[in-house]
Motif scaffolding. Structure first.
Motif, PDB file in Angstrom:
ATOM      1  N   SER A   2      26.777  11.212  34.771  1.00 24.28           N
ATOM      2  CA  SER A   2      27.903  10.326  34.528  1.00 24.28           C
ATOM      3  C   SER A   2      27.409   8.904  34.300  1.00 24.28           C
ATOM      4  CB  SER A   2      28.859  10.358  35.715  1.00 24.28           C
ATOM      5  OG  SER A   2      28.217   9.850  36.864  1.00 24.28           O
ATOM      6  N   THR A   3      28.252   8.153  33.656  1.00 25.15           N
ATOM      7  CA  THR A   3      27.934   6.758  33.414  1.00 25.15           C
ATOM      8  C   THR A   3      28.753   5.924  34.366  1.00 25.15           C
ATOM      9  OG1 THR A   3      27.883   7.399  31.091  1.00 25.15           O
ATOM     10  CG2 THR A   3      27.603   5.087  31.583  1.00 25.15           C
ATOM     11  N   SER A   5      29.855   2.131  36.210  1.00 23.73           N
ATOM     12  CA  SER A   5      30.325   0.866  35.664  1.00 23.73           C
ATOM     13  C   SER A   5      29.217  -0.172  35.645  1.00 23.73           C
ATOM     14  CB  SER A   5      31.505   0.350  36.499  1.00 23.73           C
ATOM     15  OG  SER A   5      31.082   0.151  37.846  1.00 23.73           O
ATOM     16  N   GLY A   7      26.911  -1.149  33.662  1.00 25.51           N
ATOM     17  CA  GLY A   7      26.309  -1.543  32.403  1.00 25.51           C
ATOM     18  C   GLY A   7      25.794  -0.385  31.577  1.00 25.51           C
ATOM     19  N   GLY A   8      26.320   0.811  31.758  1.00 20.16           N
ATOM     20  CA  GLY A   8      25.948   1.917  30.914  1.00 20.16           C
ATOM     21  C   GLY A   8      24.748   2.721  31.391  1.00 20.16           C
ATOM     22  N   PHE A   9      24.235   2.452  32.575  1.00 19.97           N
ATOM     23  CA  PHE A   9      23.128   3.245  33.104  1.00 19.97           C
ATOM     24  C   PHE A   9      23.638   4.609  33.536  1.00 19.97           C
ATOM     25  CE2 PHE A   9      21.488  -1.061  33.850  1.00 19.97           C
ATOM     26  CZ  PHE A   9      20.250  -0.935  33.227  1.00 19.97           C
ATOM     27  N   GLN A  10      22.846   5.635  33.244  1.00 19.49           N
ATOM     28  CA  GLN A  10      23.214   6.976  33.668  1.00 19.49           C
ATOM     29  C   GLN A  10      22.633   7.248  35.046  1.00 19.49           C
ATOM     30  OE1 GLN A  10      21.941   9.743  30.688  1.00 19.49           O
ATOM     31  NE2 GLN A  10      23.733   9.370  29.420  1.00 19.49           N
ATOM     32  N   ASP A  11      23.384   7.996  35.834  1.00 16.05           N
ATOM     33  CA  ASP A  11      22.884   8.388  37.143  1.00 16.05           C
ATOM     34  C   ASP A  11      21.732   9.364  36.951  1.00 16.05           C
ATOM     35  OD1 ASP A  11      24.798   6.862  38.382  1.00 16.05           O
ATOM     36  OD2 ASP A  11      26.153   8.546  38.758  1.00 16.05           O
TER      37      ASP A  11
END
Length: 121
Positions: A2-3, A5, A7-11
């Motif tokens: 999931s992305t 909030s 700044g667009g980093f993925q878990d």
């Protein structure tokens, strides 16, 4: 994945988080962190490390064994001595960054480091 909030980093995958937590766990003792810090400055044998970090030879040897099993340090034979060095340059970067930042903050004290210790971090 999931992305968030942030700044667009993925878990990262759970396995990656578990591996990172294990590495941080190994560095969570002041003695091991000091050993890795010392080895980040250059290779050393157990006697030199024990003198530098103020530990006993058996204690430093046990810490080195754990760090070696985890792949954070490695050793090589030099005559009759085992010489240790950090095996992961990224670990050196993280340790230098964290210790350097906290050392800089200690010049201008704030309550944050004390809070971390109180929380058992």
């Amino acid at each position: 994945m999931s992305t968030g909030s942030g700044g667009g980093f993925q878990d990262p995958p759970a396995e990656v988080l578990a591996e990172a937590a294990a590495a941080f766990g190994l560095l969570a003792t002041p003695a091991r962190l000091h050993i890795v810090w010392a080895l980040a400055q250059g290779e050393s044998d157990v006697t030199g490390l024990a003198e530098r970090v103020g530990g006993t030879l058996p204690s430093v040897s046990q810490h080195l064994t754990k760090l070696k099993l985890a792949g954070l340090v490695r050793s090589r034979r030099e005559g009759r001595r085992q010489v240790y060095l950090v095996d992961d340059p990224d670990v050196v970067t993280v340790v230098r960054l964290m210790v350097g930042q906290l050392a800089a903050r200690s010049e201008h004290p704030s309550p944050a480091p004390a809070r971390l210790r109180e929380l058992g971090a």
